[in-house]
Design an enzyme around this catalytic site. Structure first.
Site, PDB file in Angstrom:
ATOM      1  N   PRO A   1      58.873  56.013  42.393  1.00  0.00           N
ATOM      2  CG  PRO A   1      59.943  58.054  42.762  1.00  0.00           C
ATOM      3  CD  PRO A   1      60.100  56.573  42.961  1.00  0.00           C
ATOM      4  CB  CYS A   2      56.585  55.143  37.739  1.00  0.00           C
ATOM      5  SG  CYS A   2      55.152  54.354  38.486  1.00  0.00           S
TER       6      CYS A   2
END
Length: 176
Positions: A141-142
């Site tokens: 989850p950047c």
């Protein structure tokens, strides 16, 4: 190092548009924003850059588990992914990506916080570079990484997609 693997590819619809997904027998290895046909040049370049040779076959069957978990995520039924992952990257990138995986659904962290967590407090720009090279957006989850001032900065799929993802998770108020 060159790795001879069969890679499987297909696309899915999502609330942020088409996603093209690539997996090997070891796990999901790449998600590209966009339709399959338009993504193929980028995917082939990514495979070559990462020393991956072999067949690239379209296969709904091999990609189905990834699509199912992503669909559950978009339906707010899944808050973390438990897929096998086949990551390509430098040791530093993998360290950053592993740190990103610890950011809980519905929360955010700054690039500075990630740098401190991995023991490289001055590597804030390098954290941003690794974030930008993340081959598995959403799953790693950047989108949950923001600027120290709380502003949304940079996202490979575009800030509009980052805003939708963070809104979906309740990390920010969704803009209508």
């Amino acid at each position: 190092m060159t790795t001879q693997l069969t890679h499987f590819v297909d696309e899915m619809d999502s609330p942020i548009g088409k996603l093209t997904i690539v997996a090997s027998d070891q796990g999901v290895c790449h998600i590209h924003f966009g339709e399959l046909e338009a993504s193929m040049v980028n995917i082939k370049t990514w495979l070559k850059k990462n020393g991956r040779k072999g067949e690239l076959l379209r296969s709904k069957e091999h990609i189905r588990p990834v699509c199912e978990q992503l669909e559950d995520y978009f339906a707010r039924k899944r808050f973390e992914f438990d897929l096998p992952i086949d990551l390509c990257g430098t040791p530093f990138q993998k360290k950053v990506w592993n740190a990103l995986r610890t950011i809980q659904y519905g929360t955010t962290k700054s690039y500075k916080q990630i740098a401190q967590e991995i023991g490289a407090p001055k590597a804030i720009r390098a954290i941003g570079g690794a974030n930008n090279k993340n081959p598995l957006p959403i799953i790693i989850p950047c989108h949950r990484v923001i600027g120290s001032n709380g502003n949304m900065v940079g996202y490979g799929g575009g800030l509009d997609k980052k805003e939708i993802l963070l809104g979906l998770e309740g990390a920010i108020e969704q803009i209508s």
